[in-house]
Design a protein around this motif. Structure first.
Motif, short mmCIF file in Angstrom:
data_model
loop_
_atom_site.label_atom_id
_atom_site.label_comp_id
_atom_site.label_asym_id
_atom_site.label_seq_id
_atom_site.Cartn_x
_atom_site.Cartn_y
_atom_site.Cartn_z
N LEU A 98 49.92 -0.80 43.24
CA LEU A 98 50.94 -1.50 41.50
C LEU A 98 51.94 -0.82 40.98
N SER A 99 53.00 -1.20 41.02
CA SER A 99 54.36 -1.47 41.53
C SER A 99 54.41 0.11 42.03
N ASN A 100 53.87 0.06 43.72
CA ASN A 100 54.32 1.29 44.40
C ASN A 100 53.31 2.60 43.31
N GLY A 101 52.62 2.58 42.62
CA GLY A 101 51.41 3.25 42.42
C GLY A 101 50.84 2.49 42.50
N SER A 102 49.39 3.38 41.93
CA SER A 102 48.04 3.64 42.33
C SER A 102 47.24 3.25 40.99
N LEU A 103 45.76 2.22 40.88
CA LEU A 103 44.94 2.55 39.69
C LEU A 103 43.38 2.61 40.36
N ASN A 104 42.72 2.99 39.21
CA ASN A 104 41.05 3.42 39.95
C ASN A 104 40.26 3.04 38.23
N GLY A 105 39.50 2.23 38.48
CA GLY A 105 38.74 2.47 37.07
C GLY A 105 37.51 2.23 37.16
N ASP A 106 36.27 3.06 36.89
CA ASP A 106 34.87 2.69 36.02
C ASP A 106 35.16 2.15 34.83
N ILE A 107 34.21 0.98 34.75
CA ILE A 107 34.14 0.58 33.30
C ILE A 107 32.54 -0.27 33.53
N THR A 108 31.90 0.13 32.37
CA THR A 108 30.60 -0.16 32.31
C THR A 108 30.78 -1.35 30.78
N VAL A 109 29.41 -2.20 30.87
CA VAL A 109 29.16 -3.27 30.12
C VAL A 109 27.41 -3.75 29.94
N ASN A 110 27.03 -3.10 28.72
CA ASN A 110 25.64 -3.36 28.61
C ASN A 110 25.83 -4.05 27.88
N ALA A 111 24.80 -5.31 28.12
CA ALA A 111 24.23 -6.66 27.71
C ALA A 111 23.55 -6.56 26.45
N LYS A 112 22.44 -5.48 26.48
CA LYS A 112 21.31 -5.10 26.04
C LYS A 112 21.85 -4.61 24.87
N SER A 113 22.26 -3.20 24.40
CA SER A 113 23.71 -2.01 23.70
C SER A 113 24.53 -3.07 23.56
N LYS A 114 25.53 -4.04 23.76
CA LYS A 114 26.45 -5.08 23.59
C LYS A 114 27.43 -3.15 23.32
N SER A 115 27.27 -2.18 24.95
CA SER A 115 28.74 -1.47 24.85
C SER A 115 29.38 -1.53 26.17
N MET A 116 30.53 -1.18 25.54
CA MET A 116 31.26 -0.65 26.90
C MET A 116 32.21 0.14 26.98
N THR A 117 32.27 1.18 28.43
CA THR A 117 32.63 2.33 28.46
C THR A 117 33.93 1.94 29.94
N ALA A 118 35.01 2.66 29.28
CA ALA A 118 36.25 2.26 30.99
C ALA A 118 36.68 3.98 30.78
N LYS A 119 36.93 3.91 31.76
CA LYS A 119 37.78 5.08 33.00
C LYS A 119 38.74 4.41 33.56
N LEU A 120 40.13 4.62 33.01
CA LEU A 120 41.45 3.90 34.05
C LEU A 120 41.95 5.04 34.64
N ASP A 121 42.45 5.82 35.98
CA ASP A 121 43.28 6.66 36.48
C ASP A 121 44.42 5.91 37.35
N GLY A 122 45.86 5.65 36.69
CA GLY A 122 47.08 5.20 37.24
C GLY A 122 47.89 6.39 37.61
N LYS A 123 48.17 6.33 38.79
CA LYS A 123 49.27 7.37 39.15
C LYS A 123 50.83 6.05 39.80
N GLY A 124 51.79 6.78 39.16
CA GLY A 124 53.11 6.93 39.48
C GLY A 124 53.15 5.42 39.61
N VAL A 125 52.83 4.09 38.96
CA VAL A 125 53.50 2.97 38.41
C VAL A 125 54.95 2.68 38.34
N VAL A 126 55.65 2.70 38.90
CA VAL A 126 56.98 2.12 38.26
C VAL A 126 56.45 1.23 37.23
#
Length: 694
Positions: free
Chosen positions: A419-447
């Motif tokens: 991604l623009s010479n860098g990298s991106l990793n993530g872990d996203i969870t959406v729970n329809a019952k509890s109507k909740s969301m968690t998100a973890k993103l780790d981007g490195k070296g994106v120009v």
């Protein structure tokens, strides 16, 4: 010869007997038994208004004005009405013990299928059937007791109207079958032709099917070769079904050619761009109500998709498994054109309804509920890879996505190799019952310069600016507004060395621009050493642990809060410089107002007291003032200031100053144009608007 005479005599007697039977038997006397048999089987009344008629040659029976009662809760008294029904039977085959229907005709049929609010269908006769009665063995059986299967060669349906109503979904669909004919063709096949109208959309189909005998007996694979034309597309199916009556042994090739996808989407009440679509796939059953799709090859506009999948309909809810890949996927070509237009009139960047608070404030985040209920409709697991993926604000290579959806909980793990010479990793969870969301993103070296310019956001960063991003948040997922208002977690953004466009500084603060130009007359660019932002989120309120923009010429630090729930900003940005002459020109800047319409104004209290530069920074920022170049033992250099900001952002101990600052570089930042309010922040606002899709 005598034997031949006897055979002829027997045939004559049989034919004569059949003629006498036809001429003397009143078939209408069987009407009560027919009506009673139907009512006994379904619990519903069958009404045959006119007399049934029996013809001799060809042998056949005809009846008119037949109606079948609807469920007691139904929307009308009759579930079905038939204007005319005729059937012609092969007499010689009947004499030989076979039921061969030469012709079956239905005219003026009106059929209503409906579901009530409890989900009951009017075709469900459960609980309506009387207790079964012991019946004498039917005459329509073989000598061994097996049921005789009638053979039908020619079928003609004309003017058939089908209405489907669903009270739960508050929907109705209408099908008018102008013509459906099935005729005997070469090789024992049946030639099929259909002309229909589905909710105002014309559909035609023709092709060949296996014989009716093979359909009923399942003694050999039943061939299917059909082609259909519908608005904007042609669809063909070619293959066979080993046991068609049991829906087993399916081996079909599906082909779709749609020059205009928008017309096809309109059939399902959806919208899509007017782009071409081609699709091929092999369909096979892998078990009861389980179907595999293999050799998928699709192309939509300039995007492609290939792979395999499986659909399981045997469980309480459908389950989907897929393994798909693309060489090129351009999502921007698949979006409706109006979705790419900037929102106006107070509409939200999130695409929701007009975003205004009770006080009339324009809002960025929509209060429209997110469609979480759809996550409960199906379970899914799969993977997707794309050599190149283009989406709004995204152009990436080496994209991979692993996805699981189980009992309304969606987990997606995206990974981008480039991604623009860098990298991106993530872990996203959406729970329809509890109507909740968690998100973890780790981007490195994106120009940053490449990303911002390629995404059409802004060109404020001319070159460089490699960025690292860490995001770890949780929140509600009921709507975008609630998601922002309930955000908890942290974010750290680190941008390395690059170049800024000096004209942006000139647009924001002409006095500062002149000073910077005086320091570096030979170039129209400003050095960027770093941008560091460490943010804490608590119930939607953003509090900076560190805000720093360092050019070496000037340092911009900041403090305050942003309330994502109310979308109100209360920040103080403090520019400072190692150059005492330049520092005297730099008042703190208050950033107030809403996220949709922020204002930048010099700090009036600092101006009134004449307290500017480093002194103002100390007074305004408190603990964050140590990022000012005038703090520490004689001041920090740019590298040390960046290191301190990173430590603050990451919650680590702040390193001591490496050495006193030498020289007096200045910085470039963005504040209000004090002399010309009408051009204040135009360039940055444009960049912010592009980023938010406004």
């Amino acid at each position: 010869m005598r034997i031949l005479k006897w055979i002829v005599a027997v045939v004559v007697l049989l034919v004569a007997g059949a003629v006498i039977a036809v001429l003397t038997v009143d078939v209408n006397r069987f009407k009560p038994q027919i009506v009673a048999a139907v009512e006994n089987a379904t619990g519903r009344k069958l009404d045959i208004a006119q007399d049934m008629k029996l013809s001799l040659w060809p042998l056949g029976i005809g009846v008119k004005q037949v109606s079948f009662a609807n469920a007691a809760w139904g929307g009308r008294p009759q579930m079905a009405t038939v204007g005319e029904f005729t059937a012609q039977v092969d007499l010689m085959a009947l004499i030989g013990g076979q039921v061969k229907v030469d012709s079956l005709v239905l005219n003026d049929v009106d059929l209503l299928l409906e579901k009530d609010r409890q989900g009951r269908g009017n075709w469900d006769f459960t609980g309506q059937k009387p207790a079964p009665q012991q019946q004498p063995q039917s005459q329509a059986t073989t000598q061994s007791g097996g049921t005789i299967i009638p053979s039908i060669e020619n079928v003609a349906l004309k003017n058939v109207r089908l209405t489907y109503r669903d009270a739960q979904a508050n929907s109705q669909n209408n099908v008018v079958l102008s013509e459906l004919t099935v005729k005997q063709a070469k090789g024992g096949l049946l030639a099929v032709k259909m002309v229909a109208d589905v909710d105002g959309k014309a559909i035609t189909a023709d092709g060949t099917l296996g014989s009716f005998d093979d359909l009923m007996s399942g003694s050999r694979p039943w061939p299917v070769k059909m082609a259909a034309t519908l608005p904007g597309a042609k669809v063909s199916v070619d293959g066979s079904i080993a046991q068609p009556m049991q829906a087993k042994g399916i081996a079909l090739k599906l082909t779709v050619d749609a020059p205009d996808l928008s017309k096809v989407a309109a059939l399902a009440g959806a919208s899509a761009p007017a782009v071409p679509l081609t699709l091929q796939a092999d369909v096979k059953d892998t078990g009861p109500q389980r179907y595999a799709l293999s050799n998928i090859a699709a192309k939509v506009a300039d995007s492609d998709l290939s792979g395999n999948g499986e659909v399981n309909l045997a469980g309480a809810k459908p389950a989907v498994r897929f393994d798909l890949a693309s060489k090129n996927m351009d999502v921007t070509q698949l979006m409706p054109k109006d979705s790419a237009k900037p929102a106006t009139g107070g509409s939200t960047a999130a695409g929701g309804s007009a975003g205004s608070s009770a006080g009339g404030q324009k809002r960025l985040f929509s209060s429209d509920p997110l469609p979480l209920e759809g996550l409960n409709a199906v379970d899914a697991t799969g993977s997707y890879k794309a050599e190149r993926l283009k989406a709004p604000k995204l152009d990436a290579q080496g994209v991979a996505l692993n996805l699981t959806l189980k009992d309304g909980v969606l987990n997606a793990k995206p990974a981008i190799a480039n991604l623009s010479n860098g990298s991106l990793n993530g872990d996203i969870t959406v729970n329809a019952k509890s109507k909740s969301m968690t998100a973890k993103l780790d981007g490195k070296g994106v120009v940053l310069s490449e990303y911002l310019q390629k995404a059409g956001i802004t060109d404020i960063v001319r070159r460089g600016g490699p960025a690292d991003l860490v995001l770890d948040v949780t929140s509600s997922a009921a709507s975008m507004q609630q998601m922002m208002a309930g955000l908890n977690g942290k974010m750290v953004l680190k941008v390395g060395e690059g170049e800024l466009k000096e004209e942006y500084i000139r647009d924001f603060l002409p006095g500062l621009a002149r000073a910077v130009s005086a320091l570096d007359r030979a170039t129209a660019k400003t050095k960027l050493h770093c941008v560091v932002s460490g943010l804490d989120f608590k119930n939607g309120v953003v509090t900076p642990k560190a805000i720093l923009a360092e050019t070496g010429s000037m340092t911009m630090t900041g403090d305050g809060t942003i309330n994502l729930g109310t979308e109100r900003i209360d920040l103080k940005l403090v520019p400072s410089s190692r150059d005492t002459g330049l520092a005297a020109m730099l008042p703190p800047v208050n950033v107030r107002g809403s996220l949709a319409d922020p204002s930048f104004t010099p700090d009036s209290a600092a101006l009134a007291k004449g307290v500017l530069g480093a002194v103002a920074g100390v007074a305004a920022l408190g603990p964050l003032a140590l990022l000012s170049p005038a703090m520490g033992s004689g001041g920090d250099d740019a590298a040390t200031a960046c290191a301190k900001a990173v430590a603050l952002a990451e919650g680590r101990p702040v390193p001591q100053s490496a050495k006193p600052a030498t020289g007096s570089p200045a910085t470039g930042t963005q504040t209000q144009d004090q002399q010309k309010p009408e051009s204040r922040g135009d360039a940055l606002r444009r960049g912010l608007g592009n980023l938010l899709g406004r």
